[in-house]
Design an enzyme around this catalytic site. Structure first.
Site, PDB file in Angstrom:
ATOM      1  N   SER A 219      -8.979 -34.915 -69.705  1.00 30.47           N
ATOM      2  CA  SER A 219     -10.031 -33.964 -70.041  1.00 30.47           C
ATOM      3  C   SER A 219      -9.441 -32.566 -70.085  1.00 30.47           C
ATOM      4  CB  SER A 219     -11.150 -34.014 -68.998  1.00 30.47           C
ATOM      5  OG  SER A 219     -12.046 -32.930 -69.147  1.00 30.47           O
ATOM      6  N   TYR A 232     -13.535 -33.239 -60.498  1.00 30.19           N
ATOM      7  CA  TYR A 232     -13.231 -33.905 -61.760  1.00 30.19           C
ATOM      8  C   TYR A 232     -11.987 -33.288 -62.401  1.00 30.19           C
ATOM      9  CZ  TYR A 232     -13.941 -35.902 -66.422  1.00 30.19           C
ATOM     10  OH  TYR A 232     -13.782 -36.575 -67.602  1.00 30.19           O
TER      11      TYR A 232
END
Length: 381
Positions: A219, A232
């Site tokens: 990501s 995350y």
């Protein structure tokens, strides 16, 4: 001759154009052409500074040629016959759609799912060919990983495993790092990073046999520190770093490693209302009262709305991600990084070149809840 103000601005425009073309060409696997353009542009800037305005047309021509070439050039793809791929996290989202896409292309697909009897697994069985096998595979369960490995090894024989796509992941919660319960932090790191490493290590001997590919879905939050994504982002930064090292270490066996860094897409990684409510209760039950008071209950409750907004703004078209995943698996010359989706390379690029104070200020405006800012300003008076 000294450059005029207009000529200097033209130089700036040339450099900006070069930087944009550099990123476009890099994202499409034509880095050498883009570097060549940068050299040309630097030379042109020198000429402009010496009064040669005619080079503007030459510069524009160079830019058009490179854009046309990089947009139209096609790459050779490897045949899929005899190749097998294992994809984790096929219950929904990228993994689910990639499994169907590769099955239609003729690959032997092993689709790992968290829930073997869930709706995603049922759909895969219904719409796919006999070459696709749905497998119960919780990537945090070493026994299930071992069972899947045993089955795949018995079926593919000496050909080996061509591809492993580490796609399974969780977001957990979008909240401030201080508010994040340690149990959720550990789960996110375990699922997104540690478990993916363990799956890779188990299957690497089979991948080495095939001189195959490892593809990881990371990501841009692993590269850009975004408020609300502490856990995350940390897990994805670990993925990018670890598999970046593997890319170098495994190259001597002909194994290619690629990292996909998408922007926002509508996948099930954001979870659902029930999961968000559970996390919110855990925040209230695990944090000291002084921390709850510092942020305020209104702010903590607002975190659920932020997830709702993120889900609504996500892109529903997985096409760019699926194209890049297929390219990483089957191109003769896969790229080490892919950036599918709106802003996937622009935001990291901006974060790298901008002063820290500027990027921090912009991200704070995007991600910070206004009422919390007002409360914090009031309490500090």
């Amino acid at each position: 001759m000294q450059a005029s103000g207009m000529e200097l601005w033209l130089c700036v425009l040339f450099v900006a154009t070069s930087a944009a073309l550099l990123m476009v060409s890099w994202s499409r696997g034509h880095l050498l052409w883009s570097v060549g353009l940068v050299v040309v542009e630097v030379t042109l800037c020198y000429w402009v500074s010496n009064g040669s305005v005619a080079v503007i047309l030459l510069s524009a021509s160079c830019a058009c040629c490179v854009i046309h070439f990089t947009a139209g050039r096609k790459e050779d793809m490897l045949p899929v016959k005899g190749k097998a791929v294992l994809i984790t996290g096929c219950d929904s989202g990228f993994g689910h759609n990639l499994a169907k896409t590769l099955d239609r292309a003729g690959m032997k697909v092993y689709a790992g799912v968290l829930e073997e009897s869930g709706p995603g697994a049922r759909e895969l069985r219904e719409v796919s060919s006999a070459q696709l096998t749905v497998l119960q595979m919780d990537i945090t369960n070493i026994n299930q990983i071992s069972e899947v490995h045993k089955l795949i090894k018995s079926q593919i024989g000496e050909a080996g495993l061509w591809g492993l796509v580490n796609n399974a992941g969780v977001l957990g919660s979008m909240c401030n790092g201080e508010l994040l319960p340690m149990g959720i932090l550990r789960k996110i790191l375990n699922v997104n990073f540690v478990a993916g490493v363990e799956v890779t290590k188990v299957f690497l001997p089979l991948i080495r046999q095939a001189q195959g590919r490892i593809v990881c879905v990371s990501s841009m939050s692993g590269e850009v520190p975004m408020p609300g994504f502490a856990a995350y982002g940390a897990s994805k930064a670990a993925v990018t770093s670890f598999f970046g090292v593997l890319r170098q270490e495994l190259s001597c066996w002909g194994i290619k490693v690629a990292i996909i860094q998408p922007s926002g897409f509508k996948t099930n990684i954001l979870g659902n209302q029930e999961e968000w409510n559970k996390i919110q209760k855990e925040i209230f039950s695990t944090q000291p009262q002084e921390v709850i008071d510092a942020y305020g209950k209104e702010y903590i409750c607002s975190l659920l709305h932020r997830l709702n907004n993120m889900e609504a703004q996500g892109c529903a078209d997985f096409g760019p991600v699926l194209d890049d995943l297929q390219h990483a698996l089957l191109s003769e010359k896969p790229r080490p990084f892919y950036f599918p989706g709106r802003g996937a390379w622009v935001i990291p690029f901006f974060q790298r070149i901008a002063p820290v104070w500027l990027s921090d200020a912009i991200f704070a405006q995007i991600f910070r809840y206004r009422k919390f800012s007002q409360v914090g300003a009031t309490s500090n008076k």
